[in-house]
Scaffold this motif. Structure first.
Motif, PDB file in Angstrom:
ATOM      1  N   MET A   1      42.286  22.099  33.194  1.00 56.90           N
ATOM      2  CA  MET A   1      43.684  21.685  33.087  1.00 56.90           C
ATOM      3  C   MET A   1      44.614  22.836  33.449  1.00 56.90           C
ATOM      4  N   VAL A   2      44.211  24.055  33.056  1.00 58.84           N
ATOM      5  CA  VAL A   2      44.994  25.254  33.392  1.00 58.84           C
ATOM      6  C   VAL A   2      44.050  26.307  33.938  1.00 58.84           C
ATOM      7  N   ARG A   3      44.468  26.942  34.997  1.00 56.07           N
ATOM      8  CA  ARG A   3      43.681  28.045  35.566  1.00 56.07           C
ATOM      9  C   ARG A   3      44.592  29.203  35.933  1.00 56.07           C
ATOM     10  N   PHE A   4      44.286  30.373  35.393  1.00 54.22           N
ATOM     11  CA  PHE A   4      44.928  31.613  35.825  1.00 54.22           C
ATOM     12  C   PHE A   4      43.951  32.305  36.766  1.00 54.22           C
ATOM     13  N   ASP A   5      44.336  32.383  38.015  1.00 52.38           N
ATOM     14  CA  ASP A   5      43.437  32.893  39.052  1.00 52.38           C
ATOM     15  C   ASP A   5      43.942  34.244  39.546  1.00 52.38           C
ATOM     16  N   GLY A   6      43.454  35.321  38.910  1.00 50.62           N
ATOM     17  CA  GLY A   6      43.835  36.670  39.317  1.00 50.62           C
ATOM     18  C   GLY A   6      45.312  36.965  39.114  1.00 50.62           C
ATOM     19  N   VAL A   7      45.868  36.482  38.002  1.00 53.42           N
ATOM     20  CA  VAL A   7      47.312  36.593  37.783  1.00 53.42           C
ATOM     21  C   VAL A   7      47.679  37.960  37.211  1.00 53.42           C
ATOM     22  N   THR A   8      48.648  38.584  37.848  1.00 53.60           N
ATOM     23  CA  THR A   8      49.165  39.877  37.407  1.00 53.60           C
ATOM     24  C   THR A   8      50.663  39.756  37.163  1.00 53.60           C
TER      25      THR A   8
ATOM     26  N   ASP B   1      45.288  41.075  36.362  1.00 57.92           N
ATOM     27  CA  ASP B   1      44.244  40.285  37.011  1.00 57.92           C
ATOM     28  C   ASP B   1      43.619  39.275  36.043  1.00 57.92           C
ATOM     29  N   LEU B   2      44.484  38.496  35.397  1.00 57.22           N
ATOM     30  CA  LEU B   2      44.021  37.525  34.409  1.00 57.22           C
ATOM     31  C   LEU B   2      43.284  36.374  35.080  1.00 57.22           C
ATOM     32  N   ARG B   3      42.067  36.123  34.606  1.00 58.45           N
ATOM     33  CA  ARG B   3      41.258  35.000  35.078  1.00 58.45           C
ATOM     34  C   ARG B   3      40.832  34.202  33.850  1.00 58.45           C
ATOM     35  N   LEU B   4      41.393  33.014  33.724  1.00 58.71           N
ATOM     36  CA  LEU B   4      41.160  32.209  32.533  1.00 58.71           C
ATOM     37  C   LEU B   4      41.251  30.735  32.899  1.00 58.71           C
ATOM     38  N   ASP B   5      40.196  29.973  32.585  1.00 58.78           N
ATOM     39  CA  ASP B   5      40.187  28.520  32.763  1.00 58.78           C
ATOM     40  C   ASP B   5      40.257  27.856  31.395  1.00 58.78           C
ATOM     41  N   ILE B   6      41.117  26.846  31.278  1.00 61.43           N
ATOM     42  CA  ILE B   6      41.256  26.097  30.035  1.00 61.43           C
ATOM     43  C   ILE B   6      40.978  24.632  30.339  1.00 61.43           C
TER      44      ILE B   6
ATOM     45  N   ASN C   1      53.491  38.350  39.599  1.00 63.51           N
ATOM     46  CA  ASN C   1      53.513  39.287  40.732  1.00 63.51           C
ATOM     47  C   ASN C   1      52.372  39.055  41.701  1.00 63.51           C
ATOM     48  N   ASP C   2      51.278  38.493  41.192  1.00 64.82           N
ATOM     49  CA  ASP C   2      50.119  38.268  42.057  1.00 64.82           C
ATOM     50  C   ASP C   2      49.256  37.178  41.434  1.00 64.82           C
ATOM     51  N   GLY C   3      48.422  36.554  42.261  1.00 66.70           N
ATOM     52  CA  GLY C   3      47.537  35.496  41.792  1.00 66.70           C
ATOM     53  C   GLY C   3      48.197  34.125  41.893  1.00 66.70           C
ATOM     54  N   VAL C   4      47.508  33.123  41.323  1.00 66.74           N
ATOM     55  CA  VAL C   4      47.980  31.741  41.352  1.00 66.74           C
ATOM     56  C   VAL C   4      47.718  31.105  39.987  1.00 66.74           C
ATOM     57  N   ILE C   5      48.691  30.352  39.488  1.00 68.36           N
ATOM     58  CA  ILE C   5      48.487  29.540  38.288  1.00 68.36           C
ATOM     59  C   ILE C   5      48.351  28.088  38.717  1.00 68.36           C
ATOM     60  N   TRP C   6      47.283  27.439  38.257  1.00 71.00           N
ATOM     61  CA  TRP C   6      47.022  26.027  38.563  1.00 71.00           C
ATOM     62  C   TRP C   6      47.207  25.204  37.300  1.00 71.00           C
ATOM     63  N   VAL C   7      47.771  24.018  37.434  1.00 77.87           N
ATOM     64  CA  VAL C   7      47.925  23.089  36.320  1.00 77.87           C
ATOM     65  C   VAL C   7      47.508  21.701  36.785  1.00 77.87           C
ATOM     66  N   ASP C   8      46.584  21.099  36.046  1.00 79.24           N
ATOM     67  CA  ASP C   8      46.155  19.730  36.342  1.00 79.24           C
ATOM     68  C   ASP C   8      45.653  19.579  37.783  1.00 79.24           C
ATOM     69  N   GLY C   9      44.909  20.565  38.245  1.00 74.54           N
ATOM     70  CA  GLY C   9      44.269  20.465  39.550  1.00 74.54           C
ATOM     71  C   GLY C   9      45.124  20.827  40.747  1.00 74.54           C
ATOM     72  N   GLU C  10      46.360  21.278  40.516  1.00 73.24           N
ATOM     73  CA  GLU C  10      47.197  21.688  41.646  1.00 73.24           C
ATOM     74  C   GLU C  10      47.902  22.999  41.328  1.00 73.24           C
ATOM     75  N   PRO C  11      48.206  23.782  42.360  1.00 76.77           N
ATOM     76  CA  PRO C  11      48.882  25.049  42.088  1.00 76.77           C
ATOM     77  C   PRO C  11      50.293  24.800  41.584  1.00 76.77           C
TER      78      PRO C  11
ATOM     79  N   LYS D   1      44.634  42.393  29.224  1.00 71.64           N
ATOM     80  CA  LYS D   1      43.367  41.783  29.639  1.00 71.64           C
ATOM     81  C   LYS D   1      42.754  41.014  28.467  1.00 71.64           C
ATOM     82  N   ILE D   2      41.872  40.066  28.800  1.00 78.14           N
ATOM     83  CA  ILE D   2      41.087  39.413  27.752  1.00 78.14           C
ATOM     84  C   ILE D   2      39.930  40.343  27.425  1.00 78.14           C
ATOM     85  N   CYS D   3      39.995  40.895  26.220  1.00 76.80           N
ATOM     86  CA  CYS D   3      38.991  41.866  25.791  1.00 76.80           C
ATOM     87  C   CYS D   3      37.705  41.171  25.356  1.00 76.80           C
TER      88      CYS D   3
END
Length: 265
Positions: A12-19, A30-35, A65-75, A235-237
């Protein structure tokens, strides 16, 4: 990465290399997190670790500043143009952001509007609902949060816990797929926390919402969340199911934080 044809297979939510940075200060690195769809995630960590920034970026209150946030299958932060992703224009941002609702720490209700008025404003102006439709929806939601008898009350006539429950109803009135909660009990007296947390429990058990919660309420995070993410220095520790995270954290910084929080209770 391409947009999937079948969005149900996507998180449903994806943080793809978000800075996210402010000048030389990197808040998220460089946050990478799928929910997953319907997943309930608690975000914990010390002040300044980037927790609230995660939510604010999903609400487009902060630019990445960088990366892509996706919601519900679309950027959300980007859109497809000529077969590639380019920064989203305001119209695209508004459309995708409409899938996300947020409840803030300090309620942010309109003081000159009743509880009902606060809940119908956005559905009428943004979604184009008729006043009757909006009022019917708002009345149902105020009933859901236990405030059916307070719909004509103004915020100043309500307790902090009641105001926060109106704020939850207001966010739900937009029919979001993702609900964000930012320290929603931290401005409340301890005896009022329980009534707000009970509403969130009810939402989690009765509604198919994806939920992200920044919280210092460790007991609630342990009971409510499917997953806990510990943030430190952007970062996610460490992350995992609440039972494992609280009983036997693997990371030394997680252990230090949880010891300090538990000792202060």
């Amino acid at each position: 990465m391409n947009t999937a044809n079948d969005a149900t297979e996507q998180p449903m939510v994806r943080f793809d290399g978000v800075t996210k940075s402010y000048g030389a200060l990197t808040v998220l690195d460089d946050l990478r997190l799928d929910i997953g769809r319907g997943e309930k995630v608690a975000i914990i960590g010390p002040s300044g670790s980037g927790k609230t920034t995660v939510l604010r970026m999903l609400m487009t209150l902060e630019r990445i500043n960088d990366g892509v946030i996706w919601v519900d299958g679309e950027p959300m932060t980007h859109m497809e143009k000529g077969g590639r992703l380019v920064p989203a224009d305001p119209r695209h941002l508004r459309r995708v952001r409409a899938k996300v609702g947020m409840v803030f720490q300090h309620f942010n209700l309109f003081p000159h509007m009743t509880a009902l008025g606060n809940c119908i404003e956005a559905p009428i102006t943004v979604l184009g609902l008729s006043r009757r439709e909006a009022e019917e929806r708002a009345a149902e939601l105020l009933d859901l949060v236990g405030l059916a008898d307070k719909k004509e009350h103004y915020p100043a006539q309500l307790s902090g816990g009641q105001q926060q429950r109106v704020a939850i109803a207001r966010a739900l009135a937009m029919r979001p797929k993702v609900m964000l909660f930012d320290e929603v009990t931290s401005a409340l007296d301890p005896e009022l926390c329980g009534e707000v947390l009970q509403v969130i429990r009810k939402l989690g058990s009765e509604h198919d919402l994806t939920m992200l919660m920044v919280t210092h309420q460790m007991g609630f995070a342990k009971e409510f969340a499917d997953r806990v993410c510990f943030f430190y220095q952007g970062k996610i520790c460490e992350q995992g199911n609440p039972q494992d995270m609280f009983a036997a954290p693997q990371n030394e910084r997680t252990r230090q934080f949880l010891r300090a929080v538990m000792d202060s209770v």
